[in-house]
Write an enzyme that holds these catalytic residues in place. Sequence first.
Site, PDB file in Angstrom:
ATOM      1  N   GLU A  32      33.411  17.674  56.867  1.00  0.00           N
ATOM      2  CA  GLU A  32      32.631  18.708  56.177  1.00  0.00           C
ATOM      3  C   GLU A  32      31.184  18.630  56.646  1.00  0.00           C
ATOM      4  OE1 GLU A  32      33.016  21.415  53.952  1.00  0.00           O
ATOM      5  OE2 GLU A  32      30.870  21.475  54.433  1.00  0.00           O
ATOM      6  N   GLY A  38      33.596  20.816  48.501  1.00  0.00           N
ATOM      7  CA  GLY A  38      33.873  21.955  47.600  1.00  0.00           C
ATOM      8  C   GLY A  38      33.607  23.304  48.233  1.00  0.00           C
ATOM      9  N   GLY A 181      30.498  45.704  45.013  1.00  0.00           N
ATOM     10  CA  GLY A 181      31.700  44.867  45.048  1.00  0.00           C
ATOM     11  C   GLY A 181      31.585  43.779  43.994  1.00  0.00           C
ATOM     12  N   VAL A 182      32.381  42.746  44.159  1.00  0.00           N
ATOM     13  CA  VAL A 182      32.469  41.697  43.141  1.00  0.00           C
ATOM     14  C   VAL A 182      31.142  40.954  42.988  1.00  0.00           C
ATOM     15  CG1 VAL A 182      33.970  39.897  42.290  1.00  0.00           C
ATOM     16  CG2 VAL A 182      34.780  41.398  44.063  1.00  0.00           C
ATOM     17  N   GLU A 186      28.874  40.988  39.594  1.00  0.00           N
ATOM     18  CA  GLU A 186      28.744  39.731  38.833  1.00  0.00           C
ATOM     19  C   GLU A 186      27.282  39.289  38.782  1.00  0.00           C
ATOM     20  OE1 GLU A 186      33.133  37.634  39.391  1.00  0.00           O
ATOM     21  OE2 GLU A 186      31.410  36.630  40.233  1.00  0.00           O
ATOM     22  N   ALA A 320      39.285  32.002  46.190  1.00  0.00           N
ATOM     23  CA  ALA A 320      39.465  30.547  46.175  1.00  0.00           C
ATOM     24  C   ALA A 320      40.919  30.161  45.928  1.00  0.00           C
ATOM     25  CB  ALA A 320      38.566  29.938  45.105  1.00  0.00           C
ATOM     26  N   HIS A 444      50.226  36.878  16.948  1.00  0.00           N
ATOM     27  CA  HIS A 444      49.257  37.773  16.296  1.00  0.00           C
ATOM     28  C   HIS A 444      48.237  36.946  15.543  1.00  0.00           C
ATOM     29  CE1 HIS A 444      47.672  41.277  14.284  1.00  0.00           C
ATOM     30  NE2 HIS A 444      47.730  40.591  13.148  1.00  0.00           N
TER      31      HIS A 444
HETATM   32  P1  FAD Z   1      34.846  27.716  51.978  1.00  0.00           P
HETATM   33  O1  FAD Z   1      34.840  27.492  50.526  1.00  0.00           O
HETATM   34  O2  FAD Z   1      33.845  28.669  52.545  1.00  0.00           O
HETATM   35  O3  FAD Z   1      34.675  26.287  52.661  1.00  0.00           O
HETATM   36  C1  FAD Z   1      34.533  26.120  54.021  1.00  0.00           C
HETATM   37  C2  FAD Z   1      33.813  24.832  54.284  1.00  0.00           C
HETATM   38  O4  FAD Z   1      33.890  24.553  55.667  1.00  0.00           O
HETATM   39  C3  FAD Z   1      32.327  24.865  53.950  1.00  0.00           C
HETATM   40  O5  FAD Z   1      32.013  23.824  53.066  1.00  0.00           O
HETATM   41  C4  FAD Z   1      31.630  24.707  55.296  1.00  0.00           C
HETATM   42  O6  FAD Z   1      30.433  23.956  55.199  1.00  0.00           O
HETATM   43  C5  FAD Z   1      32.675  23.964  56.085  1.00  0.00           C
HETATM   44  N1  FAD Z   1      32.574  24.125  57.536  1.00  0.00           N
HETATM   45  C6  FAD Z   1      32.462  25.287  58.239  1.00  0.00           C
HETATM   46  N2  FAD Z   1      32.438  25.046  59.569  1.00  0.00           N
HETATM   47  C7  FAD Z   1      32.518  23.690  59.709  1.00  0.00           C
HETATM   48  C8  FAD Z   1      32.549  22.822  60.829  1.00  0.00           C
HETATM   49  N3  FAD Z   1      32.538  23.288  62.068  1.00  0.00           N
HETATM   50  N4  FAD Z   1      32.609  21.495  60.598  1.00  0.00           N
HETATM   51  C9  FAD Z   1      32.662  20.994  59.343  1.00  0.00           C
HETATM   52  N5  FAD Z   1      32.666  21.780  58.251  1.00  0.00           N
HETATM   53  C10 FAD Z   1      32.599  23.095  58.429  1.00  0.00           C
HETATM   54  N6  FAD Z   1      36.508  33.340  44.726  1.00  0.00           N
HETATM   55  C11 FAD Z   1      37.276  33.277  43.621  1.00  0.00           C
HETATM   56  O7  FAD Z   1      38.504  33.166  43.735  1.00  0.00           O
HETATM   57  N7  FAD Z   1      36.719  33.330  42.370  1.00  0.00           N
HETATM   58  C12 FAD Z   1      35.393  33.471  42.186  1.00  0.00           C
HETATM   59  O8  FAD Z   1      34.930  33.506  41.044  1.00  0.00           O
HETATM   60  C13 FAD Z   1      34.562  33.561  43.331  1.00  0.00           C
HETATM   61  N8  FAD Z   1      33.226  33.687  43.198  1.00  0.00           N
HETATM   62  C14 FAD Z   1      32.440  33.739  44.330  1.00  0.00           C
HETATM   63  C15 FAD Z   1      31.081  33.920  44.147  1.00  0.00           C
HETATM   64  C16 FAD Z   1      30.247  33.984  45.257  1.00  0.00           C
HETATM   65  C17 FAD Z   1      28.769  34.171  45.056  1.00  0.00           C
HETATM   66  C18 FAD Z   1      30.813  33.850  46.558  1.00  0.00           C
HETATM   67  C19 FAD Z   1      29.926  33.873  47.768  1.00  0.00           C
HETATM   68  C20 FAD Z   1      32.175  33.690  46.737  1.00  0.00           C
HETATM   69  C21 FAD Z   1      33.002  33.647  45.611  1.00  0.00           C
HETATM   70  N9  FAD Z   1      34.381  33.515  45.730  1.00  0.00           N
HETATM   71  C22 FAD Z   1      35.165  33.478  44.612  1.00  0.00           C
HETATM   72  C23 FAD Z   1      35.050  33.388  47.037  1.00  0.00           C
HETATM   73  C24 FAD Z   1      35.368  31.914  47.325  1.00  0.00           C
HETATM   74  O9  FAD Z   1      34.176  31.173  47.309  1.00  0.00           O
HETATM   75  C25 FAD Z   1      36.053  31.787  48.679  1.00  0.00           C
HETATM   76  O10 FAD Z   1      37.183  32.627  48.729  1.00  0.00           O
HETATM   77  C26 FAD Z   1      36.496  30.340  48.913  1.00  0.00           C
HETATM   78  O11 FAD Z   1      35.398  29.466  48.863  1.00  0.00           O
HETATM   79  C27 FAD Z   1      37.199  30.206  50.273  1.00  0.00           C
HETATM   80  O12 FAD Z   1      37.592  28.890  50.455  1.00  0.00           O
HETATM   81  P2  FAD Z   1      37.737  28.244  51.905  1.00  0.00           P
HETATM   82  O13 FAD Z   1      38.220  26.858  51.668  1.00  0.00           O
HETATM   83  O14 FAD Z   1      38.511  29.137  52.770  1.00  0.00           O
HETATM   84  O15 FAD Z   1      36.270  28.218  52.519  1.00  0.00           O
HETATM   85  P1  NAI Z   2      33.067  43.200  48.496  1.00  0.00           P
HETATM   86  O1  NAI Z   2      33.888  43.483  49.677  1.00  0.00           O
HETATM   87  O2  NAI Z   2      33.713  42.884  47.182  1.00  0.00           O
HETATM   88  O3  NAI Z   2      32.105  44.449  48.201  1.00  0.00           O
HETATM   89  C1  NAI Z   2      31.187  44.919  49.133  1.00  0.00           C
HETATM   90  C2  NAI Z   2      30.774  46.327  48.735  1.00  0.00           C
HETATM   91  O4  NAI Z   2      29.700  46.714  49.576  1.00  0.00           O
HETATM   92  C3  NAI Z   2      31.881  47.344  48.915  1.00  0.00           C
HETATM   93  O5  NAI Z   2      31.947  48.130  47.749  1.00  0.00           O
HETATM   94  C4  NAI Z   2      31.434  48.144  50.133  1.00  0.00           C
HETATM   95  O6  NAI Z   2      31.880  49.486  50.102  1.00  0.00           O
HETATM   96  C5  NAI Z   2      29.924  48.053  50.003  1.00  0.00           C
HETATM   97  N1  NAI Z   2      29.179  48.235  51.230  1.00  0.00           N
HETATM   98  C6  NAI Z   2      29.477  47.765  52.480  1.00  0.00           C
HETATM   99  N2  NAI Z   2      28.512  48.109  53.348  1.00  0.00           N
HETATM  100  C7  NAI Z   2      27.578  48.791  52.641  1.00  0.00           C
HETATM  101  C8  NAI Z   2      26.334  49.385  52.973  1.00  0.00           C
HETATM  102  N3  NAI Z   2      25.858  49.341  54.198  1.00  0.00           N
HETATM  103  N4  NAI Z   2      25.627  50.004  52.002  1.00  0.00           N
HETATM  104  C9  NAI Z   2      26.110  50.050  50.720  1.00  0.00           C
HETATM  105  N5  NAI Z   2      27.280  49.503  50.357  1.00  0.00           N
HETATM  106  C10 NAI Z   2      27.997  48.876  51.297  1.00  0.00           C
HETATM  107  O7  NAI Z   2      32.082  42.036  48.948  1.00  0.00           O
HETATM  108  P2  NAI Z   2      31.128  41.071  48.129  1.00  0.00           P
HETATM  109  O8  NAI Z   2      30.848  41.600  46.760  1.00  0.00           O
HETATM  110  O9  NAI Z   2      29.995  40.787  49.035  1.00  0.00           O
HETATM  111  O10 NAI Z   2      32.028  39.780  47.972  1.00  0.00           O
HETATM  112  C11 NAI Z   2      32.500  39.086  49.142  1.00  0.00           C
HETATM  113  C12 NAI Z   2      33.796  38.390  48.873  1.00  0.00           C
HETATM  114  O11 NAI Z   2      33.625  37.323  47.946  1.00  0.00           O
HETATM  115  C13 NAI Z   2      34.819  39.325  48.285  1.00  0.00           C
HETATM  116  O12 NAI Z   2      35.851  39.486  49.252  1.00  0.00           O
HETATM  117  C14 NAI Z   2      35.351  38.660  47.080  1.00  0.00           C
HETATM  118  O13 NAI Z   2      36.741  38.524  47.156  1.00  0.00           O
HETATM  119  C15 NAI Z   2      34.710  37.290  47.054  1.00  0.00           C
HETATM  120  N6  NAI Z   2      34.198  37.073  45.705  1.00  0.00           N
HETATM  121  C16 NAI Z   2      35.102  36.954  44.691  1.00  0.00           C
HETATM  122  C17 NAI Z   2      34.673  36.823  43.402  1.00  0.00           C
HETATM  123  C18 NAI Z   2      35.680  36.748  42.328  1.00  0.00           C
HETATM  124  O14 NAI Z   2      36.851  36.528  42.617  1.00  0.00           O
HETATM  125  N7  NAI Z   2      35.296  36.903  41.074  1.00  0.00           N
HETATM  126  C19 NAI Z   2      33.258  36.771  43.051  1.00  0.00           C
HETATM  127  C20 NAI Z   2      32.390  36.947  44.195  1.00  0.00           C
HETATM  128  C21 NAI Z   2      32.874  37.070  45.465  1.00  0.00           C
END
Ligand code: FAD
Ligand code: NAI
Length: 465
Positions: A32, A38, A181-182, A186, A320, A444
């Site tokens: 990592e 994480g 988007g999400v 949020e 995730a 209920h």
């Molecule tokens: P990641 O979690 O991105 O982990 C990848 C890891 O690989 C990182 O720690 C990185 O440092 C490491 N890495 C990369 N390249 C290298 C390398 N060459 N060598 C060593 N290490 C490396 N998803 C949900 O399901 N529920 C949510 O509520 C949710 N909320 C989110 C809120 C935000 C603000 C964001 C940005 C995302 C959210 N997501 C949510 C999406 C979720 O975070 C991702 O889908 C998830 O983390 C993907 O897991 P992953 O293991 O594929 O990658």
């Molecule tokens: P997103 O794909 O959910 O939404 C991006 C939005 O931006 C879309 O509505 C799109 O039409 C719009 N958009 C794209 N280009 C644009 C532009 N130039 N001008 C205006 N609007 C534009 O992506 P987001 O919210 O950035 O989240 C990224 C990923 O993280 C998502 O795929 C989501 O699955 C994950 N995530 C999941 C969460 C959860 O499960 N609760 C919470 C936060 C993120």
Amino acid sequence: MSYDLIVIGTGPGGYVAAIRAAQLGLKTAVVEKRKTHGGTCLNIGCIPSKALLHASHMFQDAQHFADMGIGVSAPTLDLAKMLSFKQEGVEGNTKGVEFLLKKNKIDAFIGHARIAAVGQVEVTGEDGSNQMLETKNIVIATGSDVTRLPGIEIDEKVIVSSTGALELESVPKRLVVIGAGVIGLELGSVWRRLGAEVTVVEYLDRILPGMDGEVAKNFQRILGKQGFQFKLGSKVTGVERTANGATLTVEPAAGGTPETIEADVVLVAIGRVPYTQGLGLDHVGVQLDNRGRIQTDAHFSTNITGIYAIGDVIAGPMLAHKAEDEGVAVAEIIAGKAGHVNYDVIPSVVYTFPEVASVGKTEEELKAAGIAYNAGKFPFTANGRAKVNRTTDGFVKILADASTDKVLGVHIVGPEAGNLIHEAAIAMEFGASSEDMARTCHAHPTLAEAVKEAALAVEKRAIHM
Ligand code: FAD
Ligand code: NAI
């Protein structure tokens, strides 16, 4: 050192794959590049955003305690304290992963991993030190990164990505979110609850693309009541830094007269892109698809034998729990078992208030596929528990196959939607019909009774409506 498996990246995909592999007796290591485990989810994604959503919701709820006869003085905001509450939650979770890796006797290397050759991973530490590890199998779980808007530089102070939006030092008076988007909804909710005026600029003519259209429309109306402003069908063509903030130039997506919007903070939330930088994929010949994602077959194998990929870096929803399930499946496949992920039943939740949750097909998808369906809908205004709690916004919608009654999709906007969706997910995993859901006794008074009533409504026999 020689391993059965090296996992690159310890996000939800990577650390779960490593734990499952260790449980199955594989000698496993992880690499990592962050100092903490994480991944995006625990460090700068799911966990910190949910901590702030919880704290800001409490802040807002406290303003309504008097309605229940609870006398407290008006809540005040100590943002620095709220941010440290969030950070403590992050640390608790990342340390938890560190503990689990140790407990499962997984070697954890901190450094940047590069695949030097098939079966060889080079780890470069922050101090420039190099180490070569040998392995039979590699799982790439390197996740994703923020999508940038061309010509707009993210400084994480005024023009921020989700990472900066989790760290703002003061509540912006005017927050403009690019992307409905999400992340936009949020994190927009967090800052709206804490006092910001929030304007969301979205390219499409709807919010939450991919979610059921009726749910998205209803949710937009609810957010409107909370003070969100929406500029749909609009594109941002420029963002200029000013002395105290930024000026956005926005024009209709179809073209037309531009207008400007002033902001103290701009959140760019237009999606995420797979992260494969510096992995050496070119060098070993791992193929990417046309969107930069690592191409895999049904067993998570890349085109190179012994190299697998999972999570955000491959196709599918960037969630995730999707990454975690792929982590389990890939470890089982590598250990010679039959790992599998059911992509038809992956719930997705937006953790706003109320929450939005969905599993399976939307009405739009069923129409596009020409599948005949029956829809059953039940509003929370008719649910006793929601009424007494005064959380009546939203509804449950169940879509079932018109000929077999098999549940094809469930969509909820409403209180606790993120928990309620799981009974639908279990039902769908077992191939249940809407009648099966309707016949299941629900306690209920619970919000879950709205799910049962929506199932009854598929046969037009809901009791409380
Ligand atoms: P990641 O979690 O991105 O982990 C990848 C890891 O690989 C990182 O720690 C990185 O440092 C490491 N890495 C990369 N390249 C290298 C390398 N060459 N060598 C060593 N290490 C490396 N998803 C949900 O399901 N529920 C949510 O509520 C949710 N909320 C989110 C809120 C935000 C603000 C964001 C940005 C995302 C959210 N997501 C949510 C999406 C979720 O975070 C991702 O889908 C998830 O983390 C993907 O897991 P992953 O293991 O594929 O990658
Ligand atoms: P997103 O794909 O959910 O939404 C991006 C939005 O931006 C879309 O509505 C799109 O039409 C719009 N958009 C794209 N280009 C644009 C532009 N130039 N001008 C205006 N609007 C534009 O992506 P987001 O919210 O950035 O989240 C990224 C990923 O993280 C998502 O795929 C989501 O699955 C994950 N995530 C999941 C969460 C959860 O499960 N609760 C919470 C936060 C993120």
